[in-house]
Design an enzyme around this catalytic site. Structure first.
Site, PDB file in Angstrom:
ATOM      1  N   GLY A 192       0.814  -1.216   0.131  1.00  0.00           N
ATOM      2  CA  GLY A 192       0.007   0.105   0.124  1.00  0.00           C
ATOM      3  C   GLY A 192       1.000   1.226  -0.184  1.00  0.00           C
ATOM      4  O   GLY A 192       0.371   2.204   0.151  1.00  0.00           O
ATOM      5  N   GLY A 193       2.088   1.139  -0.071  1.00  0.00           N
ATOM      6  CA  GLY A 193       3.177   2.266  -0.123  1.00  0.00           C
ATOM      7  C   GLY A 193       3.673   2.504  -1.696  1.00  0.00           C
ATOM      8  O   GLY A 193       3.310   1.762  -2.633  1.00  0.00           O
ATOM      9  N   CYS A 237      10.780 -10.975   9.299  1.00  0.00           N
ATOM     10  CA  CYS A 237       9.817 -11.349   8.462  1.00  0.00           C
ATOM     11  C   CYS A 237      10.249 -11.460   6.900  1.00  0.00           C
ATOM     12  O   CYS A 237       9.583 -12.560   6.253  1.00  0.00           O
ATOM     13  CB  CYS A 237       9.015  -9.875   8.378  1.00  0.00           C
ATOM     14  SG  CYS A 237       7.519  -9.833   7.284  1.00  0.00           S
ATOM     15  N   CYS A 295       5.917  -2.561  12.441  1.00  0.00           N
ATOM     16  CA  CYS A 295       4.640  -2.448  11.945  1.00  0.00           C
ATOM     17  C   CYS A 295       3.408  -2.765  13.002  1.00  0.00           C
ATOM     18  O   CYS A 295       2.353  -2.318  13.044  1.00  0.00           O
ATOM     19  CB  CYS A 295       4.234  -3.090  10.725  1.00  0.00           C
ATOM     20  SG  CYS A 295       4.659  -4.879  10.634  1.00  0.00           S
TER      21      CYS A 295
END
Length: 362
Positions: free
Chosen positions: A9-10, A101, A197
């Site tokens: 979404g960036g 991650c 996040c």
């Protein structure tokens, strides 16, 4: 080639997906849902992975004309990233959740699922470069040194690099934003995310306290003299200066830094900047981007995400890596990654387990 574009979404992941479309690949956009209770930026959150981020990713996919899906990886993320984060801090170490991650979610669980579905590669908006060398694929620093993310990708192995695409590696961030605007992407001016996040308010100490509970103990100097108290040793990291709340000022008036965190004794050891210096470290769980070294290796070692790389000699000793710095360095925290470089090329990485402190005055 069938490409799965991981879209956060960036601006970066949106432009990366756009470039894959331009290259003629069959692209499918996927947003990773990392929480079972998605939050809203309107709640004051500043990190990524909110409901607005998912909507921004979908809007970008619509502009690009590609299919878009949301994959729920919340449980895997909780187990492999959040629980690991808490466990490491509870042991007095300072983990890097973004690195974890990449290692266990994006280029493991997500990549495995993508390959099982018939995709050839996963594309992300990371700033790093992949080049083919004489011994296979090589991971290199990005052209934009201020945005380079090769450090958090240093855990990737050769098989993972074979299925990874980083279209932004040769671009500057300013160029990426300009391109997003020219393409009509609404995220062109969207601020970058700088927080962990799953800790959107940036208060890591409060997050740890709420999950690990209070564990009061002493703050002492290197001689064992008590200087203050704390309500949880896990709130401190090696090299930290702010927030020590020392009840007894240092007799010489010099700033004090965290030298060591011992959760077993609930003790935090502090000292001067000179005492913070280390001459070497031991790394565990090494991962190599190519063949492991069969002799001592002259290279540079980056030991924190936003720090410079220092000249060192790296030697593989069984399941561990020994690093001897050419000159003492500061701020080396167990739990962080040590990433090994030959100029811009990533050779491999290891998790910092122990450090060797320099003699004061050396």
């Amino acid at each position: 080639m069938r490409v799965l574009a991981a879209m956060s979404g960036g601006v970066d992941s949106s432009v990366a997906a756009a470039r894959m479309v331009d290259a003629g690949h069959e692209v499918v956009g996927v947003h990773l849902a990392l929480s079972s209770t998605p939050r809203s930026h309107r709640e004051g959150a500043r990190g990524c992975c909110s409901l607005e981020d998912a909507r921004d990713a979908r809007r970008a996919a619509d502009v690009l004309g590609i299919p878009f899906y949301v994959w729920d990886v919340a449980e895997r993320f909780r187990q492999d990233v959040i629980e690991d984060f808490l466990a490491e801090y509870a042991q007095g170490r300072t983990p890097n959740p973004c690195l974890r991650c990449n290692e266990r979610i994006k280029f493991a669980a997500v990549l495995d699922r993508a390959l099982a579905l018939g995709f050839d590669a996963v594309c992300t908006g990371h700033y790093a470069r992949i080049q083919r060398g004489p011994q296979g694929l090589e991971l290199h620093r990005a052209a934009d040194s201020a945005k380079d993310q090769s450090y958090v990708l240093g855990v990737l192995s050769q098989p993972q690099l074979e299925h990874a695409l980083f279209p932004l590696g040769d671009s500057l961030k300013t160029e990426v934003r300009a391109e997003a605007a020219a393409r009509g992407l609404a995220v062109a001016d969207k601020p970058d995310s700088h927080d962990i996040c799953f800790i959107p308010d940036g208060d890591t100490a409060d997050f740890l306290r709420s999950h690990l509970g209070a564990a009061p103990g002493d703050i002492v100097d290197s001689s064992g003299r008590r200087l203050g108290s704390h309500d949880g040793a896990y709130q401190f990291t090696v090299g930290q200066r702010r927030g020590l709340r020392l009840g007894t000022p240092a007799p010489d008036g010099r700033p004090r830094y965290v030298l060591e965190v011992s959760p077993v004794t609930r003790t935090v050891v502090v000292g001067t900047a000179d005492e913070l210096s280390v001459t070497g470290l031991t790394g565990v769980r090494p991962i190599w981007c190519g063949p492991p070294p069969d002799a001592p290796l002259e290279c540079t070692v980056q030991y924190r995400a936003h720090g410079a790389a220092a000249p060192a000699v790296v030697e593989l000793r069984g399941d561990e890596v020994d690093v001897e710095f050419r000159a003492p360095v500061r701020g080396v925290a167990p739990g962080q990654a040590a990433v090994f470089y030959a100029d811009t090329r990533v050779l491999g990485s290891a998790t910092i387990a122990r450090t060797r402190r320099a003699a004061v005055g050396s």
